[in-house]
Design an enzyme around this catalytic site. Structure first.
Site, mmCIF file in Angstrom:
data_model
loop_
_atom_site.group_PDB
_atom_site.id
_atom_site.type_symbol
_atom_site.label_atom_id
_atom_site.label_comp_id
_atom_site.label_asym_id
_atom_site.label_seq_id
_atom_site.Cartn_x
_atom_site.Cartn_y
_atom_site.Cartn_z
ATOM 1 N N GLU A 150 -11.068 -6.788 24.662
ATOM 2 C CA GLU A 150 -10.183 -5.774 24.221
ATOM 3 C C GLU A 150 -10.610 -4.356 23.647
ATOM 4 O OE1 GLU A 150 -7.369 -7.449 21.231
ATOM 5 O OE2 GLU A 150 -6.067 -5.792 21.452
ATOM 6 N N GLY B 131 -13.019 -7.341 13.166
ATOM 7 C CA GLY B 131 -13.062 -8.454 12.336
ATOM 8 C C GLY B 131 -13.084 -9.674 13.272
ATOM 9 N N ALA B 132 -12.511 -9.681 14.293
ATOM 10 C CA ALA B 132 -12.477 -11.028 15.177
ATOM 11 C C ALA B 132 -11.475 -10.749 16.537
ATOM 12 C CB ALA B 132 -11.925 -12.138 14.538
ATOM 13 N N MET B 133 -11.646 -11.476 17.344
ATOM 14 C CA MET B 133 -10.789 -11.617 18.822
ATOM 15 C C MET B 133 -10.444 -12.673 19.033
ATOM 16 S SD MET B 133 -9.888 -9.289 21.035
ATOM 17 C CE MET B 133 -9.086 -9.964 22.203
ATOM 18 N N GLU B 134 -9.220 -12.791 19.563
ATOM 19 C CA GLU B 134 -8.426 -13.646 19.991
ATOM 20 C C GLU B 134 -8.457 -14.195 21.312
ATOM 21 O OE1 GLU B 134 -6.929 -10.749 19.332
ATOM 22 O OE2 GLU B 134 -5.371 -10.207 20.587
ATOM 23 N N ASN B 135 -9.652 -14.090 22.035
ATOM 24 C CA ASN B 135 -9.778 -14.696 23.441
ATOM 25 C C ASN B 135 -9.202 -16.019 23.522
ATOM 26 O OD1 ASN B 135 -11.743 -12.338 23.541
ATOM 27 N ND2 ASN B 135 -12.934 -13.365 22.436
ATOM 28 N N GLU C 118 -6.406 -14.954 13.981
ATOM 29 C CA GLU C 118 -6.449 -15.169 15.488
ATOM 30 C C GLU C 118 -6.132 -16.185 16.148
ATOM 31 O OE1 GLU C 118 -7.835 -12.398 16.383
ATOM 32 O OE2 GLU C 118 -8.553 -11.731 14.459
ATOM 33 N N HIS D 66 -2.459 -15.554 17.278
ATOM 34 C CA HIS D 66 -2.295 -14.762 18.590
ATOM 35 C C HIS D 66 -2.178 -15.652 19.456
ATOM 36 C CE1 HIS D 66 -2.919 -10.653 17.607
ATOM 37 N NE2 HIS D 66 -4.082 -10.496 17.176
ATOM 38 N N GLU E 124 0.229 -7.286 17.284
ATOM 39 C CA GLU E 124 -0.561 -7.057 16.240
ATOM 40 C C GLU E 124 0.270 -6.994 14.826
ATOM 41 O OE1 GLU E 124 -3.334 -7.906 15.898
ATOM 42 O OE2 GLU E 124 -4.319 -7.352 17.998
HETATM 43 N N1 TRP Z 1 -7.327 -8.056 18.746
HETATM 44 C C1 TRP Z 1 -8.453 -7.958 17.427
HETATM 45 C C2 TRP Z 1 -7.391 -8.288 16.233
HETATM 46 O O1 TRP Z 1 -7.265 -9.536 16.086
HETATM 47 C C3 TRP Z 1 -8.725 -6.681 17.451
HETATM 48 C C4 TRP Z 1 -10.078 -6.359 18.048
HETATM 49 C C5 TRP Z 1 -11.076 -7.305 17.888
HETATM 50 C C6 TRP Z 1 -10.558 -5.223 18.840
HETATM 51 N N2 TRP Z 1 -12.116 -6.532 18.467
HETATM 52 C C7 TRP Z 1 -11.957 -5.216 19.139
HETATM 53 C C8 TRP Z 1 -9.848 -4.149 19.034
HETATM 54 C C9 TRP Z 1 -12.579 -4.336 19.558
HETATM 55 C C10 TRP Z 1 -10.649 -3.193 19.731
HETATM 56 C C11 TRP Z 1 -11.975 -3.258 19.860
HETATM 57 O O2 TRP Z 1 -6.776 -7.676 15.741
HETATM 58 ZN ZN ZN Z 2 -4.862 -9.031 15.755
#
Ligand code: TRP
Ligand code: ZN
Length: 875
Positions: A126, A266-270, A303, A306, A325
């Site tokens: 993302e 912070g983190a990513m919801e893959n 996350e 999401h 978001e």
């Molecule tokens: N979707 C992520 C969240 O939970 C946001 C995010 C994580 C992101 N890593 C990123 C956005 C890198 C841009 C680039 O909010």
């Molecule tokens: Zn998010």
């Protein structure tokens, strides 16, 4: 590197894709110096379009190896490779398209796409990172079923992960190992993830509401395995909460979290494989503070949530980012409020909104919750999209009530499961489920800028009426003028002289919702009459911060003190205190400040209060931040604000001094550390008491020294370190910092906190000391957490040091941005934020800051990220 003139993308130009990708089979072969990627794409013409059989895929920094259509390798004349694209023409309805390309993860310092972090591989796709892995339709409305094969030397990466369920794991004839994953849920490629490393895992299980057992796994580098328990606990609580509050159940057989040290956010919801910045997931009592625990709880929940608000129902395009978001922040705030004190959570969120988001809304990067254009989408992961977006959802919740909101969210998830939709669909589901017309409300998504609500009231004792006139306007923002009146839900109460809520009876009656005590302001100006008001009431307006507006209402210090002591709305008690303290700071600036007897008595009784939540008390006794004060002054003079605020802090500390030692002792606890709300609240108050005590008394500094040496948890150790650094002698401060580093130098997350203590201290941070930190062995330009801990903290917190009158603070930041532009454009662009505020400063500083922005602008090879923010700031 960019094209000469970066393009602006517009929401109004949205068109559906020419082809869909029904299935994606990705083979990722990891070698020491490069990685080969093979994408087998089953493409199908979008028959809603009159498409010409031409398809342009996105790709960035990819070395193309081959292209094949239905098994036949194409020659180079049969496709066109652009700088960031691959185009095929003359296509039919359906094909199997096979593309091979090579990438170099070890050189990827932008941390987008596939990269190396410490001893592992990980991805961040993302918003538009997938195009750095493979040529693809890198847009969220293209949803595909993914099968992923990861191939590497056998034994090199014991753990190899991707989305969904593991379907195969074997050693091939050539001796290499191949692990395969299948994700049955179609998803946009921004939710793709891949991880490979030598990792340890904490495992647990969760039984869903329909009785399915889900395996839960948290993967970390070996040295961190003793820091995973709390995140697991938070995960299970999040899963249960989403079932109970939103009726949402988890859908795959496994849910994985991976911690990495190098991460832009912070983190990513893959899907099924969340990737976390290690600072937002790892904790144990010795190394993490209470606020870290709270952050972990909130981000794990965010996350996880999401999975429904973002993954099962996703965004049609990136202009809809707040669809996932804003809604998900609203959901995680509800979770944190239920796990801890709801009022405290509200105070923290509003603090952030009113400093950071209001500043953004009043500056050159102001944009609506649904933006209508951008150059680089990474620049739009903003407090407006996230926090203001969450406030807008919160207002819907207030307008519809708990039940009506739940009906709306059920309809939304049900109707759009498996789809990529817009904010319009979210609001339409709320409308349809509740039979309500929200067209005016939708302006909240379209209009940028913070609305101002002016309130004036008058009481008529003979008629026993109170008349309240409300006026609203939203200031112009870049590209937007002449804004329309919004639908503003204004929660309020009338207090009698004893501090009790009086019954409310309003005219016009339809402007009042009794169940939520909300007045509906829907026009530019409206007058409301309250009847049967038997005595002159104290008005408590905008309770719970029911709308993200600036409220202007004249209240005397006596009235504010009354509300601070008596308001039945906890949020407004705190807010009245903040307004009163702001008034003190303003008086201190004009040299006419002293605390009245009543004010002193009130402060002492707050300190000694045994009824209120202690965390709430610590907020009630804490002054508004310098950035909050800055929001209310024009032009901003950071040094004057700092000194005035310090004057008030000293006066408060001296007022409390006779009681501080005793209160500090009372708040000590013999119980073993637990990251739970009661204990956290007690520590928060104790450590606030310690900081006032150390500010005005050497006994306080001695207590800080003892706490520093004896603490068995990071919350107390860090609080003591802060007091020593800020109020101890130079020798004490130096010694404490040195011994802390000695103790923790092998724990990178603790070292980050150590860097922040120094970079954020107005007393310690000088341009020279920041330069030293940048040279320190613990610093690393390629690690975003380090960059944030030193440069981000310096420019956003040590305001007097940053705003040096010789511009050395600005020049230091500008140099860092120029350097980072070539390493990590997203980081560089985020660091620019403090420089974008130049127009609000006093003229002498304003000109100096502007000059640094111009210096950045004149650099060659500016990334799109930096270019967009710099050029918008200067225009
Ligand atoms: N979707 C992520 C969240 O939970 C946001 C995010 C994580 C992101 N890593 C990123 C956005 C890198 C841009 C680039 O909010
Ligand atoms: Zn998010």
């Amino acid at each position: 590197m960019r094209d000469a003139q970066p393009n602006t993308k517009y929401l109004k130009d949205y068109t559906a894709p020419a082809y869909w990708i029904d299935h994606t089979e990705l083979t990722v072969e990891l070698f020491d110096d490069y990685t080969d990627v093979t994408a087998q794409l089953r493409i199908r013409r979008n028959d809603e379009l009159d498409a010409a059989g031409s398809l342009t895929l996105d790709g960035q920094e990819l070395e193309l190896l081959s292209v094949a259509l239905d098994g036949n390798t194409l020659s180079a004349e049969q496709y066109q490779v652009g700088d960031e694209s691959l185009t095929l023409s003359g296509l039919g309805d359906q094909h199997l398209l096979t593309i091979r390309n090579r990438i170099y993860p070890q050189n990827n310092t932008a941390l987008e796409g596939l990269y190396r972090s410490g001893g592992m591989y990980c991805t961040q796709c993302e918003a538009e990172g997938f195009r750095r892995i493979s040529y693809y339709l890198d847009r969220p409305d293209v949803m595909s079923e993914f099968t992923t094969h990861i191939i590497a030397a056998d034994g090199q990466w014991p753990v190899m992960l991707s989305n969904g369920n593991k379907i195969a794991d074997s050693v091939m004839e050539d001796g290499r190992r191949r692990v395969s994953w299948h994700d049955p849920f179609p998803k946009p490629c921004y939710l793709f993830a891949l991880v490979a490393g030598d990792l340890r895992v904490l495992e647990d299980t969760f039984t869903t509401m329909s009785g399915r057992e889900v395996a839960l796994q948290i993967f970390v580098e070996p040295q961190n395995i003793d820091k995973t328990e709390y995140a697991m606990d938070a995960l299970k609580r999040s899963m249960r909460w989403d079932e109970e509050v939103y009726g949402r159940e988890y859908d795959l057989d496994v849910f994985m979290i991976v911690a990495v040290d190098d991460f832009n956010m912070g983190a990513m919801e893959n899907k099924g494989l969340n990737i976390f910045n290690s600072s937002c997931v790892l904790a144990n009592p010795a190394t993490a503070t209470d606020s870290t625990y709270l952050r972990i709880e909130a981000i794990v929940a965010h996350e996880y949530f999401h999975n429904w608000s973002g993954n099962r129902v996703t965004c049609r395009d990136w202009f809809q980012l707040s669809l996932k978001e804003g809604f998900t922040v609203f959901r995680d705030a509800g979770f944190s409020a239920d796990m801890n004190s709801a009022t405290v959570k509200r105070v923290e969120d509003v603090q952030m909104l009113r400093t950071v988001q209001f500043a953004e809304d009043g500056g050159p990067m102001a944009h609506p919750v649904q933006p209508d254009s951008f150059i680089e989408i990474s620049n739009f992961y903003t407090v407006t999209i996230y926090e203001k977006g969450a406030e807008v959802v919160g207002m819907l919740h207030r307008l519809l009530g708990e039940e009506g909101f739940r009906k709306g969210s059920d309809l939304y998830f049900d109707r759009h499961d498996g789809q990529a939709v817009t904010i319009h669909e979210f609001v339409a589901a709320m409308e349809d489920a509740n039979g309500i017309d929200l067209s005016q409300f939708k302006l909240w998504y379209k209009q940028a800028g913070t609305p101002v609500v002016e309130a004036a009231s008058s009481y008529d004792a003979d008629a026993q009426t109170l008349t309240l006139t409300l006026r609203q306007h939203t200031p112009d923002t870049p590209g937007q003028t002449d804004k329309q009146p919004l639908w503003i839900p204004l929660a309020l109460g009338l207090l009698d002289a004893a501090g009790n809520d009086m019954p409310v009876q309003v005219e016009p009656a339809e402007a009042w919702t009794a169940s939520s005590q909300v007045l509906h302001l829907r026009e530019a100006e409206q007058t409301f009459v309250f009847h049967n008001v038997s005595e002159r009431p104290e008005l408590s307006l905008l309770r719970h911060f029911s709308a993200p507006v600036k409220l202007e209402y004249q209240q005397s210090p006596e009235q504010l003190l009354f509300l601070l002591q008596h308001d039945t709305d906890g949020f407004n008690r705190w807010d009245a205190g903040q307004k009163l303290m702001l008034h003190w700071i303003e008086q201190a600036r004009s040299g006419s400040f002293s605390l009245s007897d009543a004010e002193q008595t009130a402060l002492v009784s707050l300190l000694q209060d045994d009824q209120l939540d202690k965390s709430m008390l610590s907020y009630l006794l804490n002054l508004p931040s310098e950035s909050y004060v800055a929001e209310f002054s024009a032009p901003v003079d950071p040094a004057a604000i700092h000194h005035a605020r310090e004057t008030v802090r000293l006066a408060i500390a001296n007022t409390l001094l006779p009681h501080l030692a005793e209160r500090y002792q009372q708040l000590q606890s013999p119980v073993a550390y637990q990251p739970e709300p009661q204990q956290m609240a007690q520590r928060a108050l104790k450590n606030l008491v310690l900081s006032y005590w150390a500010l005005v008394s050497s006994d306080g500094v001695t207590a800080a020294q003892a706490q520093f040496e004896q603490a068995d948890n990071m919350t107390d150790q860090m609080a003591a370190l802060l007091s020593l650094v800020n109020y101890g002698s130079d020798e004490q401060a130096d010694a404490a910092l040195a011994s802390f580093y000695q103790q923790w130098q092998h724990d990178t997350l603790v070292v980050n906190q150590w860097l922040s203590v120094q970079a954020g201290s107005s007393r310690r941070a000088t341009v020279a000391s920041i330069e030293q930190l940048l040279q320190h062995e613990a610093f690393d330009w390629r690690n975003p957490n380090k960059v944030r801990s030193v440069l981000g903290v310096f420019a956003n917190q040590a305001l007097v040091s940053f705003h040096q009158s010789d511009a050395s603070g600005y020049a230091l930041l500008a140099d860092a941005i120029i350097k980072l532009n070539g390493i990590n454009p997203q980081m560089a662009s985020r660091l620019l934020t403090p420089l974008t505020r130049w127009k609000r400063l006093i003229p002498e500083l304003s000109a100096l800051m502007r000059a640094q922005l111009e210096r950045i602008q004149s650099q060659e090879d500016l990334s799109k990220d930096v270019y967009e923010v710099v050029s918008k700031s200067l225009s």
